[in-house]
Design a protein around this motif. Sequence first.
Motif, PDB file in Angstrom:
ATOM      1  N   ILE A  87      19.447  12.305  -6.274  1.00 42.22           N
ATOM      2  CA  ILE A  87      18.046  12.688  -6.095  1.00 42.22           C
ATOM      3  C   ILE A  87      17.690  13.783  -7.097  1.00 42.22           C
ATOM      4  O   ILE A  87      18.403  14.773  -7.225  1.00 42.22           O
ATOM      5  CB  ILE A  87      17.787  13.176  -4.656  1.00 42.22           C
ATOM      6  N   GLY A  88      16.580  13.603  -7.789  1.00 41.74           N
ATOM      7  CA  GLY A  88      16.179  14.554  -8.813  1.00 41.74           C
ATOM      8  C   GLY A  88      15.240  15.628  -8.308  1.00 41.74           C
ATOM      9  O   GLY A  88      14.844  15.648  -7.129  1.00 41.74           O
ATOM     10  N   ASN A  89      14.851  16.506  -9.191  1.00 41.82           N
ATOM     11  CA  ASN A  89      13.998  17.638  -8.828  1.00 41.82           C
ATOM     12  C   ASN A  89      12.531  17.266  -8.651  1.00 41.82           C
ATOM     13  O   ASN A  89      11.718  18.115  -8.287  1.00 41.82           O
ATOM     14  CB  ASN A  89      14.117  18.739  -9.893  1.00 41.82           C
ATOM     15  N   GLU A  90      12.167  16.010  -8.921  1.00 41.05           N
ATOM     16  CA  GLU A  90      10.783  15.573  -8.757  1.00 41.05           C
ATOM     17  C   GLU A  90      10.505  15.075  -7.343  1.00 41.05           C
ATOM     18  O   GLU A  90       9.361  14.849  -6.976  1.00 41.05           O
ATOM     19  CB  GLU A  90      10.467  14.448  -9.754  1.00 41.05           C
ATOM     20  N   ALA A  91      11.552  14.868  -6.539  1.00 44.01           N
ATOM     21  CA  ALA A  91      11.360  14.381  -5.172  1.00 44.01           C
ATOM     22  C   ALA A  91      10.665  15.448  -4.332  1.00 44.01           C
ATOM     23  O   ALA A  91      10.794  16.639  -4.575  1.00 44.01           O
ATOM     24  CB  ALA A  91      12.697  13.997  -4.558  1.00 44.01           C
ATOM     25  N   CYS A  92       9.928  14.989  -3.305  1.00 38.33           N
ATOM     26  CA  CYS A  92       9.062  15.898  -2.543  1.00 38.33           C
ATOM     27  C   CYS A  92       9.343  15.853  -1.047  1.00 38.33           C
ATOM     28  O   CYS A  92       9.864  14.866  -0.520  1.00 38.33           O
ATOM     29  CB  CYS A  92       7.593  15.529  -2.771  1.00 38.33           C
ATOM     30  N   VAL A 125       1.002  -4.526   4.983  1.00 39.26           N
ATOM     31  CA  VAL A 125       2.265  -3.980   5.494  1.00 39.26           C
ATOM     32  C   VAL A 125       2.411  -2.541   5.007  1.00 39.26           C
ATOM     33  O   VAL A 125       2.325  -2.278   3.802  1.00 39.26           O
ATOM     34  CB  VAL A 125       3.471  -4.820   5.020  1.00 39.26           C
ATOM     35  N   LEU A 126       2.645  -1.620   5.934  1.00 40.48           N
ATOM     36  CA  LEU A 126       2.777  -0.203   5.599  1.00 40.48           C
ATOM     37  C   LEU A 126       4.141   0.290   6.060  1.00 40.48           C
ATOM     38  O   LEU A 126       4.564   0.004   7.188  1.00 40.48           O
ATOM     39  CB  LEU A 126       1.689   0.626   6.289  1.00 40.48           C
ATOM     40  N   SER A 127       4.833   1.020   5.202  1.00 43.85           N
ATOM     41  CA  SER A 127       6.162   1.503   5.559  1.00 43.85           C
ATOM     42  C   SER A 127       6.371   2.919   5.046  1.00 43.85           C
ATOM     43  O   SER A 127       6.029   3.225   3.903  1.00 43.85           O
ATOM     44  CB  SER A 127       7.229   0.564   4.979  1.00 43.85           C
ATOM     45  N   MET A 128       6.929   3.776   5.906  1.00 49.28           N
ATOM     46  CA  MET A 128       7.241   5.146   5.520  1.00 49.28           C
ATOM     47  C   MET A 128       8.218   5.725   6.536  1.00 49.28           C
ATOM     48  O   MET A 128       8.541   5.086   7.536  1.00 49.28           O
ATOM     49  CB  MET A 128       5.974   6.009   5.463  1.00 49.28           C
ATOM     50  N   GLU A 129       8.689   6.921   6.273  1.00 53.95           N
ATOM     51  CA  GLU A 129       9.468   7.666   7.246  1.00 53.95           C
ATOM     52  C   GLU A 129       8.879   9.058   7.359  1.00 53.95           C
ATOM     53  O   GLU A 129       8.484   9.650   6.346  1.00 53.95           O
ATOM     54  CB  GLU A 129      10.939   7.751   6.814  1.00 53.95           C
ATOM     55  N   ALA A 130       8.782   9.565   8.583  1.00 61.72           N
ATOM     56  CA  ALA A 130       8.236  10.902   8.816  1.00 61.72           C
ATOM     57  C   ALA A 130       9.349  11.934   8.699  1.00 61.72           C
ATOM     58  O   ALA A 130      10.305  11.925   9.483  1.00 61.72           O
ATOM     59  CB  ALA A 130       7.577  10.973  10.192  1.00 61.72           C
ATOM     60  N   VAL A 131       9.238  12.804   7.720  1.00 63.32           N
ATOM     61  CA  VAL A 131      10.269  13.810   7.472  1.00 63.32           C
ATOM     62  C   VAL A 131      10.038  15.061   8.324  1.00 63.32           C
ATOM     63  O   VAL A 131      10.987  15.696   8.780  1.00 63.32           O
ATOM     64  CB  VAL A 131      10.292  14.180   5.966  1.00 63.32           C
ATOM     65  N   SER A 132       8.772  15.410   8.555  1.00 65.18           N
ATOM     66  CA  SER A 132       8.428  16.689   9.189  1.00 65.18           C
ATOM     67  C   SER A 132       9.163  16.974  10.494  1.00 65.18           C
ATOM     68  O   SER A 132       9.717  18.065  10.662  1.00 65.18           O
ATOM     69  CB  SER A 132       6.908  16.757   9.432  1.00 65.18           C
ATOM     70  N   PRO A 155      20.939  13.331   6.635  1.00 64.11           N
ATOM     71  CA  PRO A 155      19.516  13.035   6.450  1.00 64.11           C
ATOM     72  C   PRO A 155      18.705  14.221   5.950  1.00 64.11           C
ATOM     73  O   PRO A 155      17.687  14.035   5.274  1.00 64.11           O
ATOM     74  CB  PRO A 155      19.066  12.594   7.852  1.00 64.11           C
ATOM     75  N   ASN A 156      19.126  15.453   6.277  1.00 61.23           N
ATOM     76  CA  ASN A 156      18.426  16.629   5.745  1.00 61.23           C
ATOM     77  C   ASN A 156      18.362  16.578   4.230  1.00 61.23           C
ATOM     78  O   ASN A 156      17.363  16.959   3.611  1.00 61.23           O
ATOM     79  CB  ASN A 156      19.149  17.914   6.154  1.00 61.23           C
ATOM     80  N   VAL A 157      19.443  16.116   3.627  1.00 58.78           N
ATOM     81  CA  VAL A 157      19.565  16.103   2.171  1.00 58.78           C
ATOM     82  C   VAL A 157      18.927  14.850   1.573  1.00 58.78           C
ATOM     83  O   VAL A 157      18.262  14.911   0.535  1.00 58.78           O
ATOM     84  CB  VAL A 157      21.048  16.176   1.761  1.00 58.78           C
ATOM     85  N   LEU A 158      19.091  13.708   2.233  1.00 56.78           N
ATOM     86  CA  LEU A 158      18.744  12.421   1.621  1.00 56.78           C
ATOM     87  C   LEU A 158      17.301  11.981   1.856  1.00 56.78           C
ATOM     88  O   LEU A 158      16.784  11.161   1.106  1.00 56.78           O
ATOM     89  CB  LEU A 158      19.687  11.334   2.145  1.00 56.78           C
ATOM     90  N   PHE A 159      16.654  12.490   2.904  1.00 56.54           N
ATOM     91  CA  PHE A 159      15.300  12.019   3.218  1.00 56.54           C
ATOM     92  C   PHE A 159      14.260  12.812   2.420  1.00 56.54           C
ATOM     93  O   PHE A 159      14.314  14.032   2.344  1.00 56.54           O
ATOM     94  CB  PHE A 159      15.026  12.156   4.709  1.00 56.54           C
ATOM     95  N   ARG A 160      13.299  12.077   1.884  1.00 55.09           N
ATOM     96  CA  ARG A 160      12.196  12.684   1.144  1.00 55.09           C
ATOM     97  C   ARG A 160      10.877  12.055   1.571  1.00 55.09           C
ATOM     98  O   ARG A 160      10.840  11.175   2.429  1.00 55.09           O
ATOM     99  CB  ARG A 160      12.398  12.502  -0.365  1.00 55.09           C
ATOM    100  N   MET A 161       9.798  12.490   0.962  1.00 56.80           N
ATOM    101  CA  MET A 161       8.446  12.078   1.356  1.00 56.80           C
ATOM    102  C   MET A 161       7.995  10.886   0.521  1.00 56.80           C
ATOM    103  O   MET A 161       8.163  10.875  -0.693  1.00 56.80           O
ATOM    104  CB  MET A 161       7.498  13.254   1.151  1.00 56.80           C
ATOM    105  N   GLY A 162       7.406   9.893   1.170  1.00 51.96           N
ATOM    106  CA  GLY A 162       6.902   8.740   0.434  1.00 51.96           C
ATOM    107  C   GLY A 162       6.427   7.653   1.375  1.00 51.96           C
ATOM    108  O   GLY A 162       6.518   7.774   2.597  1.00 51.96           O
TER     109      GLY A 162
END
Length: 351
Positions: free
Chosen positions: A64-69, A172-179, A193-200
């Motif tokens: 995962i790079g530094n551009e992930a949010c 079709v809509l798909s996402m994961e809630a990180v908050s 998952p703390n490390v691997l999950f990002r926003m999208g």
Amino acid sequence: MIIVVVVYLWIKSKPIYLVDFACYRPSDSLRVPEAHFLEHAETSDVFTQESIDFQEKVLRRSGIGNEACIPISVHEMPPDESYSVAKAEIEEVLFTIVENLLSKQNINPETIDILVTNCSLFCPTPSISSMIVNKFRFRSDVKSVSLGRMGCSAGILAKDLLRVHNNSLALVLSMEAVSPNGYKGKEKSMLMPNVLFRMGGAAILLSNRKADKIKAKYQLQHLVRTHTGSDDRAYLSVYQHADDDGLVGVSLSRSLIHVASKALKINVSKLGPLVLPYSEQLRYAWMMIRRRIRTPPRGENDRRGNIYVPNFKKAFEYFCIHAGGRAVIDGLEETLKLDKEDSEASRMTLY
């Protein structure tokens, strides 16, 4: 014979097109560089030093790079994990991509016939699909389904619905809630998952209308799904539970890659006859016969399960591997015997 021909033509005459899609692009202010992530973990005062060191090691190997949010609520100190911020994250991601997709294709929301939403760890009431219907004023007879707790395996439903309902548009809509899903304990499998999950998130427009064939990006051909949940190791490979201190999180087991590889091999055996050239099918069949007669020659089987993997590069030009983590991409690359160039797009998507 006439009945058989009519039924065959009726089934075959329902091609399904992927008309277009839209992906959520977070604001640059939501980026979480590696140094920011580690500083946040250290100053949060909820992790032991061992837990911080483990998350740092996983992060450096994650791809995962530094551009992930991550959402704004997770940037806060302490992170806000309330219901309201989780709902706000859903609205921010899904409302944005639906509006982008519909405006890009100049589609009136009232023309959507089928709506499928997929979010595994946040299942509010009213449902996420109801939130979309209310926001965009879909028709009262829209066929809406809100899927939860299914992770990345929820995508098959829309195609099945389009097989049944003629002349229809499906969103079709798909996402994961990180908050709301940060874990503050010390179980290593639950810290992953703390490390691997990002926003999208992604919005996908599917259609079985003949008029959409010209502008569609793709026509969907074959879809194979394998459910290995009857195997306890597969069932527990991604598992939400409370640790010994009562803190809830999602654990990713060490067997996850093995489980995914096993399911993929089953899928490959089903997909192969549908797409591979006859030469490769015959070779595969011959290898299976030899396996039953005697031990296969060295080099003709993959290392994991003594099963010959056909050369799928003779059937496909491009491969889109699920970018769920570097280990996932590595595992599928090895199982399908792909070159680094074949998985480069997935690695950069993960990055």
